[in-house]
Design a protein around this motif. Structure first.
Motif, PDB file in Angstrom:
ATOM      1  N   LYS A   1       0.842  -1.204   0.000  1.00  0.00           N
ATOM      2  CA  LYS A   1       0.000   0.000   0.000  1.00  0.00           C
ATOM      3  C   LYS A   1       0.883   1.262   0.000  1.00  0.00           C
ATOM      4  N   ALA A   2       1.965   1.212   0.773  1.00  0.00           N
ATOM      5  CA  ALA A   2       2.869   2.379   0.816  1.00  0.00           C
ATOM      6  C   ALA A   2       3.443   2.659  -0.576  1.00  0.00           C
ATOM      7  N   LEU A   3       3.727   1.604  -1.321  1.00  0.00           N
ATOM      8  CA  LEU A   3       4.256   1.784  -2.681  1.00  0.00           C
ATOM      9  C   LEU A   3       3.186   2.369  -3.597  1.00  0.00           C
ATOM     10  N   VAL A   4       1.958   1.877  -3.455  1.00  0.00           N
ATOM     11  CA  VAL A   4       0.855   2.401  -4.275  1.00  0.00           C
ATOM     12  C   VAL A   4       0.639   3.882  -3.948  1.00  0.00           C
ATOM     13  N   ASP A   5       0.662   4.194  -2.652  1.00  0.00           N
ATOM     14  CA  ASP A   5       0.465   5.591  -2.231  1.00  0.00           C
ATOM     15  C   ASP A   5       1.550   6.502  -2.819  1.00  0.00           C
ATOM     16  N   ALA A   6       2.738   5.914  -3.073  1.00  0.00           N
ATOM     17  CA  ALA A   6       3.837   6.716  -3.619  1.00  0.00           C
ATOM     18  C   ALA A   6       3.820   6.737  -5.150  1.00  0.00           C
ATOM     19  N   GLY A   7       2.782   6.157  -5.732  1.00  0.00           N
ATOM     20  CA  GLY A   7       2.643   6.244  -7.194  1.00  0.00           C
ATOM     21  C   GLY A   7       3.070   4.996  -7.959  1.00  0.00           C
ATOM     22  N   TYR A   8       3.452   3.951  -7.257  1.00  0.00           N
ATOM     23  CA  TYR A   8       3.824   2.712  -7.954  1.00  0.00           C
ATOM     24  C   TYR A   8       2.564   1.918  -8.294  1.00  0.00           C
ATOM     25  N   ASP A   9       2.655   1.116  -9.330  1.00  0.00           N
ATOM     26  CA  ASP A   9       1.558   0.235  -9.732  1.00  0.00           C
ATOM     27  C   ASP A   9       1.941  -1.164  -9.237  1.00  0.00           C
ATOM     28  N   VAL A  10       1.264  -1.646  -8.204  1.00  0.00           N
ATOM     29  CA  VAL A  10       1.632  -2.931  -7.602  1.00  0.00           C
ATOM     30  C   VAL A  10       0.543  -3.960  -7.883  1.00  0.00           C
ATOM     31  N   ARG A  11       0.940  -5.122  -8.364  1.00  0.00           N
ATOM     32  CA  ARG A  11       0.009  -6.240  -8.525  1.00  0.00           C
ATOM     33  C   ARG A  11       0.528  -7.409  -7.711  1.00  0.00           C
ATOM     34  N   VAL A  12      -0.391  -8.155  -7.117  1.00  0.00           N
ATOM     35  CA  VAL A  12       0.022  -9.252  -6.242  1.00  0.00           C
ATOM     36  C   VAL A  12      -0.619 -10.554  -6.717  1.00  0.00           C
ATOM     37  N   GLU A  13       0.215 -11.568  -6.912  1.00  0.00           N
ATOM     38  CA  GLU A  13      -0.332 -12.865  -7.320  1.00  0.00           C
ATOM     39  C   GLU A  13      -1.087 -13.511  -6.164  1.00  0.00           C
ATOM     40  N   ARG A  14      -2.201 -14.135  -6.474  1.00  0.00           N
ATOM     41  CA  ARG A  14      -2.893 -14.941  -5.468  1.00  0.00           C
ATOM     42  C   ARG A  14      -1.914 -16.013  -5.000  1.00  0.00           C
ATOM     43  N   SER A  15      -1.837 -16.200  -3.686  1.00  0.00           N
ATOM     44  CA  SER A  15      -0.853 -17.159  -3.179  1.00  0.00           C
ATOM     45  C   SER A  15      -1.480 -18.127  -2.199  1.00  0.00           C
ATOM     46  N   PRO A  16      -1.440 -19.410  -2.540  1.00  0.00           N
ATOM     47  CA  PRO A  16      -2.000 -20.389  -1.611  1.00  0.00           C
ATOM     48  C   PRO A  16      -1.127 -20.600  -0.374  1.00  0.00           C
ATOM     49  N   GLN A  17       0.143 -20.200  -0.413  1.00  0.00           N
ATOM     50  CA  GLN A  17       1.003 -20.524   0.734  1.00  0.00           C
ATOM     51  C   GLN A  17       1.493 -19.324   1.530  1.00  0.00           C
ATOM     52  N   SER A  18       1.182 -18.113   1.070  1.00  0.00           N
ATOM     53  CA  SER A  18       1.637 -16.938   1.820  1.00  0.00           C
ATOM     54  C   SER A  18       0.897 -16.837   3.158  1.00  0.00           C
ATOM     55  N   ILE A  19       1.603 -16.342   4.189  1.00  0.00           N
ATOM     56  CA  ILE A  19       0.963 -16.109   5.485  1.00  0.00           C
ATOM     57  C   ILE A  19      -0.091 -14.996   5.359  1.00  0.00           C
ATOM     58  N   PHE A  20       0.078 -14.121   4.353  1.00  0.00           N
ATOM     59  CA  PHE A  20      -0.901 -13.049   4.128  1.00  0.00           C
ATOM     60  C   PHE A  20      -1.984 -13.568   3.187  1.00  0.00           C
ATOM     61  N   GLU A  21      -3.225 -13.475   3.623  1.00  0.00           N
ATOM     62  CA  GLU A  21      -4.314 -13.948   2.762  1.00  0.00           C
ATOM     63  C   GLU A  21      -4.499 -12.979   1.610  1.00  0.00           C
ATOM     64  N   ASP A  22      -4.972 -13.506   0.479  1.00  0.00           N
ATOM     65  CA  ASP A  22      -5.217 -12.648  -0.695  1.00  0.00           C
ATOM     66  C   ASP A  22      -6.079 -11.454  -0.291  1.00  0.00           C
ATOM     67  N   LYS A  23      -7.051 -11.745   0.581  1.00  0.00           N
ATOM     68  CA  LYS A  23      -8.016 -10.702   0.961  1.00  0.00           C
ATOM     69  C   LYS A  23      -7.324  -9.528   1.680  1.00  0.00           C
ATOM     70  N   GLU A  24      -6.250  -9.836   2.403  1.00  0.00           N
ATOM     71  CA  GLU A  24      -5.555  -8.753   3.116  1.00  0.00           C
ATOM     72  C   GLU A  24      -4.964  -7.757   2.119  1.00  0.00           C
ATOM     73  N   PHE A  25      -4.459  -8.266   0.984  1.00  0.00           N
ATOM     74  CA  PHE A  25      -3.944  -7.357  -0.051  1.00  0.00           C
ATOM     75  C   PHE A  25      -5.110  -6.615  -0.704  1.00  0.00           C
ATOM     76  N   GLU A  26      -6.185  -7.372  -0.966  1.00  0.00           N
ATOM     77  CA  GLU A  26      -7.359  -6.762  -1.604  1.00  0.00           C
ATOM     78  C   GLU A  26      -7.901  -5.630  -0.739  1.00  0.00           C
ATOM     79  N   ASP A  27      -7.987  -5.908   0.572  1.00  0.00           N
ATOM     80  CA  ASP A  27      -8.497  -4.887   1.498  1.00  0.00           C
ATOM     81  C   ASP A  27      -7.601  -3.647   1.527  1.00  0.00           C
ATOM     82  N   ALA A  28      -6.320  -3.863   1.201  1.00  0.00           N
ATOM     83  CA  ALA A  28      -5.398  -2.714   1.167  1.00  0.00           C
ATOM     84  C   ALA A  28      -5.463  -2.011  -0.191  1.00  0.00           C
ATOM     85  N   GLY A  29      -6.352  -2.486  -1.050  1.00  0.00           N
ATOM     86  CA  GLY A  29      -6.546  -1.826  -2.345  1.00  0.00           C
ATOM     87  C   GLY A  29      -5.574  -2.281  -3.418  1.00  0.00           C
ATOM     88  N   ILE A  30      -4.944  -3.455  -3.230  1.00  0.00           N
ATOM     89  CA  ILE A  30      -3.961  -3.936  -4.205  1.00  0.00           C
ATOM     90  C   ILE A  30      -4.645  -4.940  -5.144  1.00  0.00           C
TER      91      ILE A  30
END
Ligand SMILES: NC(=O)c1ccc[n+]([C@@H]2O[C@H](COP(=O)([O-])OP(=O)(O)OC[C@H]3O[C@@H](n4cnc5c(N)ncnc54)[C@H](O)[C@@H]3O)[C@@H](O)[C@H]2O)c1
Length: 365
Positions: free
Chosen positions: A26-55
């Protein structure tokens, strides 16, 4: 046009950590970067947590077909394959020190590999490292397994270790185990000696011992000044737990040896956690074991002990995996100031140096 960062899903088995977190993305997006995140079955961060952050989320493995000007961000090695890598990649690749298979792997990177292990600040110190949580996790396992050994005098080995969802869960588990051990240990808490206590790993170990409630007098914090007299040290055999967190730079007298262990007839030492874990180095200052251990089999016994209870050694070289959430958050936030310079990476020193190193390593092939 904004710089596009594509976070690929990790594929290394059991790797739950992530180079970007919802907070840093989110900090990168706020600074003008275009960030995309792959759905990840094994990350400790759920996909939804990135989605909720607007990524925005993209399919797992989609980095391969991403436009070639997208920067591919990851943490650990790519799966083995042989197609050429056309993008710029940011990750740990473990190929610059001529590790096994480095030729084949390094030759695949046709554009640029910015290796996270070699991103340094102006003083040559790494901009981001996992050390703190390595020490924190190492101390947790040391206390946990010391307590297990005290409560299992039959010698039953400690079972496989699983990552913890968060720091609080780990701390409360370790606290409970120490209480049980104290009950059969005459109420005494363990005395822990931490060498390299002023470093990243060492300060993590000190914090873990403090957070589970050990008293100040039970935590010996040693660094260069205390070891200057040269080992082996009686203070180690007279402690219940020894945690080695030094950054080994050359030959030094060993901190502990089999002879010193056998010579101390009143030995307290039951557990060594070698966070630095250099068993393959000729300068290893803990020359009482010679293998790396794993989360499945976290300890190896010191052989050649003549009397007293056995001494277990933990020598796991990926300790931060025990706390994937906090260790990722810590690493990613240390990395963030450098990531924020990516749009100027041709001139920003940290990235320009990393690219130069990549080119040198490629030229050496
Ligand atoms: N096991 C793991 O999972 C894991 C993870 C990360 C790092 N590490 C390893 O841990 C080690 C330490 O890393 P770090 O980031 O904490 O390094 P660091 O440079 O932050 O700290 C090292 C500390 O050791 C001290 N030290 C060095 N030589 C000493 C000596 N002879 N006697 C006493 N103190 C001494 C230094 O003064 C410093 O305070 C490295 O070898 C690193 O590769 C292991």
């Amino acid at each position: 046009m904004s710089t596009v960062l594509h976070l690929r899903a990790e594929t290394k088995p059991l790797e739950h950590r992530s180079c970007l977190t919802p907070t840093t993305a989110k900090a990168l997006v706020d600074a003008g970067y275009d960030v995309r995140v792959e759905r990840s079955p094994q990350s400790i961060f759920e996909d939804k947590e990135f989605e909720d952050a607007g990524i925005p989320l993209v399919p797992t493995g989609s980095w391969i077909d991403a436009p070639e000007d997208h920067l591919i961000v990851g943490l650990k090695e790519l799966p083995e394959d042989n197609f050429p890598l056309k993008h710029e990649h940011i990750q740990f690749a473990h190929v610059f020190k001529q590790q096994t298979g480095y030729r084949e792997t390094l030759s695949r990177y046709e554009n640029c590999l910015y290796d996270l292990e070699f991103l340094n600040d102006a003083n040559g110190r790494r901009v981001a490292a996992f050390g703190y949580y390595a020490g924190f996790a190492g101390a947790a396992l040391a206390l946990e397994i010391w307590a297990w050994n005290v409560t299992h005098p039959d010698g039953e080995g400690y079972p496989a270790v699983k990552p913890y969802p968060n720091e609080d869960a780990l701390i409360s588990h370790v606290k409970g185990s120490i209480e049980k051990a104290k009950a059969v240990n005459g109420g005494a808490e363990p005395r822990v000696i931490i060498i390299g206590a002023l470093g990243r790993c060492g300060s993590g170990s000190v914090d873990m011992c403090t957070k589970v409630g050990l008293g100040e007098e039970s935590i010996l914090k040693w660094d260069m000044a205390e070891t200057a007299k040269g080992g082996p040290f009686e203070e180690i055999t007279q402690s219940d737990i020894f945690i080695n967190c030094i950054y080994l730079m050359g030959k030094i007298p060993p901190f502990v040896t089999r002879e010193a262990i056998n010579a101390d007839k009143d030995r307290k030492l039951r557990l060594i956690c070698d966070v630095a874990c250099d068993p393959n180095s000729p300068f290893n200052p803990v020359p009482v074991y010679d293998i790396w251990t794993t989360f499945d089999q976290p300890t190896v016994d010191v052989s050649g002990i003549e009397s007293g209870p056995p001494i277990s050694v933990i020598s796991i070289d990926h300790l931060p995996t025990l706390l994937p959430r906090e260790s990722s958050e810590s690493f990613s936030s240390q990395l963030l100031p450098s990531l924020l310079q990516l749009k100027d990476r041709e001139t920003a020193r940290v990235w320009a140096d990393a690219k130069k190193l990549f080119k040198e390593k490629k030229a050496e092939l």
